[in-house]
Design a protein around this motif. Structure first.
Motif, PDB file in Angstrom:
ATOM      1  N   TYR A 254       0.835  -1.207   0.000  1.00  0.00           N
ATOM      2  CA  TYR A 254       0.000   0.000   0.000  1.00  0.00           C
ATOM      3  C   TYR A 254       0.870   1.258   0.000  1.00  0.00           C
ATOM      4  O   TYR A 254       0.553   2.240  -0.683  1.00  0.00           O
ATOM      5  N   VAL A 255       1.961   1.252   0.772  1.00  0.00           N
ATOM      6  CA  VAL A 255       2.846   2.422   0.810  1.00  0.00           C
ATOM      7  C   VAL A 255       3.431   2.689  -0.575  1.00  0.00           C
ATOM      8  O   VAL A 255       3.506   3.835  -1.033  1.00  0.00           O
ATOM      9  N   LYS A 256       3.820   1.618  -1.279  1.00  0.00           N
ATOM     10  CA  LYS A 256       4.347   1.785  -2.640  1.00  0.00           C
ATOM     11  C   LYS A 256       3.272   2.333  -3.586  1.00  0.00           C
ATOM     12  O   LYS A 256       3.539   3.206  -4.414  1.00  0.00           O
ATOM     13  N   ALA A 257       2.058   1.792  -3.455  1.00  0.00           N
ATOM     14  CA  ALA A 257       0.971   2.247  -4.330  1.00  0.00           C
ATOM     15  C   ALA A 257       0.599   3.700  -4.050  1.00  0.00           C
ATOM     16  O   ALA A 257       0.271   4.462  -4.968  1.00  0.00           O
ATOM     17  N   ASP A 258       0.679   4.112  -2.801  1.00  0.00           N
ATOM     18  CA  ASP A 258       0.308   5.463  -2.427  1.00  0.00           C
ATOM     19  C   ASP A 258       1.309   6.479  -2.897  1.00  0.00           C
ATOM     20  O   ASP A 258       0.979   7.639  -3.151  1.00  0.00           O
ATOM     21  N   LYS A 259       2.575   6.073  -3.056  1.00  0.00           N
ATOM     22  CA  LYS A 259       3.601   6.998  -3.505  1.00  0.00           C
ATOM     23  C   LYS A 259       3.533   7.239  -4.997  1.00  0.00           C
ATOM     24  O   LYS A 259       4.023   8.260  -5.488  1.00  0.00           O
ATOM     25  N   LYS A 260       2.927   6.336  -5.741  1.00  0.00           N
ATOM     26  CA  LYS A 260       2.815   6.514  -7.187  1.00  0.00           C
ATOM     27  C   LYS A 260       1.732   7.541  -7.516  1.00  0.00           C
ATOM     28  O   LYS A 260       0.846   7.800  -6.717  1.00  0.00           O
ATOM     29  N   SER A 261       1.836   8.106  -8.699  1.00  0.00           N
ATOM     30  CA  SER A 261       0.815   9.055  -9.140  1.00  0.00           C
ATOM     31  C   SER A 261      -0.453   8.298  -9.524  1.00  0.00           C
ATOM     32  O   SER A 261      -0.401   7.180 -10.022  1.00  0.00           O
ATOM     33  N   GLY A 262      -1.584   8.930  -9.316  1.00  0.00           N
ATOM     34  CA  GLY A 262      -2.840   8.292  -9.629  1.00  0.00           C
ATOM     35  C   GLY A 262      -3.597   7.897  -8.381  1.00  0.00           C
ATOM     36  O   GLY A 262      -3.290   8.335  -7.276  1.00  0.00           O
ATOM     37  N   ILE A 263      -4.581   7.033  -8.561  1.00  0.00           N
ATOM     38  CA  ILE A 263      -5.425   6.599  -7.459  1.00  0.00           C
ATOM     39  C   ILE A 263      -4.763   5.419  -6.755  1.00  0.00           C
ATOM     40  O   ILE A 263      -4.394   4.415  -7.394  1.00  0.00           O
ATOM     41  N   ALA A 264      -4.621   5.547  -5.434  1.00  0.00           N
ATOM     42  CA  ALA A 264      -3.897   4.529  -4.659  1.00  0.00           C
ATOM     43  C   ALA A 264      -4.562   3.169  -4.769  1.00  0.00           C
ATOM     44  O   ALA A 264      -3.887   2.130  -4.862  1.00  0.00           O
ATOM     45  N   GLY A 265      -5.909   3.135  -4.743  1.00  0.00           N
ATOM     46  CA  GLY A 265      -6.612   1.841  -4.816  1.00  0.00           C
ATOM     47  C   GLY A 265      -6.347   1.133  -6.137  1.00  0.00           C
ATOM     48  O   GLY A 265      -6.112  -0.094  -6.145  1.00  0.00           O
ATOM     49  N   GLU A 266      -6.328   1.861  -7.230  1.00  0.00           N
ATOM     50  CA  GLU A 266      -6.068   1.233  -8.541  1.00  0.00           C
ATOM     51  C   GLU A 266      -4.604   0.801  -8.630  1.00  0.00           C
ATOM     52  O   GLU A 266      -4.292  -0.262  -9.179  1.00  0.00           O
ATOM     53  N   ASN A 267      -3.687   1.614  -8.106  1.00  0.00           N
ATOM     54  CA  ASN A 267      -2.272   1.229  -8.108  1.00  0.00           C
ATOM     55  C   ASN A 267      -2.046  -0.035  -7.280  1.00  0.00           C
ATOM     56  O   ASN A 267      -1.266  -0.900  -7.648  1.00  0.00           O
ATOM     57  N   LEU A 268      -2.721  -0.100  -6.153  1.00  0.00           N
ATOM     58  CA  LEU A 268      -2.592  -1.272  -5.287  1.00  0.00           C
ATOM     59  C   LEU A 268      -3.065  -2.530  -6.000  1.00  0.00           C
ATOM     60  O   LEU A 268      -2.440  -3.587  -5.931  1.00  0.00           O
TER      61      LEU A 268
END
Length: 268
Positions: A254-268
């Motif tokens: 989740y921390v990695k997904a949250d650092k990326k641009s965009g929506i954290a839920g979709e990145n996760l």
């Protein structure tokens, strides 16, 4: 229309399509009621605005196509708002060609009645073109029961009540009977529709039972309801168990997904 144009710029068209469905639904309901008003009170309305002209038959014929005229006009405006101007121009040309053809064929033989049925045919054709295109370029899916069947039933009941009220007056066609009939018709239609909304509410998420703080029953207040945090925790645990990862590992993802641009839920 400006609101639909604003929503059309987003990649996700869900909000736009929801707004379009709401507008078309209301257009069907309102236009069905207005068409019913003219259908059940043609003589009274005709004598009010055109005394002595015997317009009742013409009003009743046009009342049949009134809902299609409303919805076609609104559909045309919505199509223009979402960038379908060339398509609507093409539909206008098709409809104009149809009108010219029918005028040449019907008017010489049937006169005014031919012109009335020309309006019925051309507006029906324009409605079918615009509505079909709108369904094709959007996710428009209407509930026929709410938008067509029930409004027709309410219109028939309201029209019957209006005819009874006009008959009770026994004053002949004119301003008084048209006013009384219109008030009774609109009042009955609004009453039926509000009662339907209240009854249909309990079949949706807006039902009072679903929204109350406690569950129904004598001991409902003592039973806990799931809060927003509890629902989020349950969903997180479901996702974690589905992929078979531990809590720390899931947190790292989740921390990695949250650092990326965009929506954290979709990145996760």
């Amino acid at each position: 229309i400006p609101e639909i144009s604003r929503l059309n710029v987003y990649t996700d068209k869900t909000a736009r399509d929801r707004q379009i469905a709401r507008i078309i639904s209301l257009a069907f309901i309102f236009s069905t009621a207005m068409g019913g008003l003219f259908f059940f009170l043609p003589a009274e309305i005709g004598e009010t605005f055109y005394p002595g002209e015997q317009t009742a038959q013409a009003i009743r014929i046009l009342a049949l196509v009134n809902p299609l005229m409303y919805v076609e006009t609104i559909s045309d405006g919505i199509l223009k708002a979402i960038g379908e101007q060339m398509r609507t121009l093409r539909f206008s040309l098709y409809n104009s060609a149809l009108r010219i053809t029918v005028i040449l064929l019907l008017i010489p033989h049937f006169g005014v009645n031919g012109y009335l049925w020309l309006l019925v045919a051309s507006n029906t054709y324009a409605f079918l073109l615009s509505y079909h295109r709108l369904r094709k370029v959007t996710q428009l899916r209407l509930d026929a029961r709410k938008c067509i069947v029930l409004p027709l039933v309410f219109t028939a009941l309201s029209g019957g009540a209006a005819r009874l009220a006009v008959g009770a007056l026994n004053a002949g066609a004119g301003v008084l009977t048209a006013s009384v009939g219109t008030v009774v018709f609109c009042g009955c239609f609004a009453l039926f529709y509000l009662l339907f909304l209240k009854g249909d509410r309990c079949l949706s998420d807006k039902c009072a039972v679903s929204r109350r703080a406690t569950v129904p029953g004598q001991h409902g207040a003592g039973r806990k309801t799931v809060k927003e945090y509890g629902m989020q925790l349950r969903e997180k645990q479901t996702a974690r168990r589905y992929y078979g990862v531990q809590e720390k590992q899931f947190k790292k993802y989740y921390v990695k997904a949250d650092k990326k641009s965009g929506i954290a839920g979709e990145n996760l």
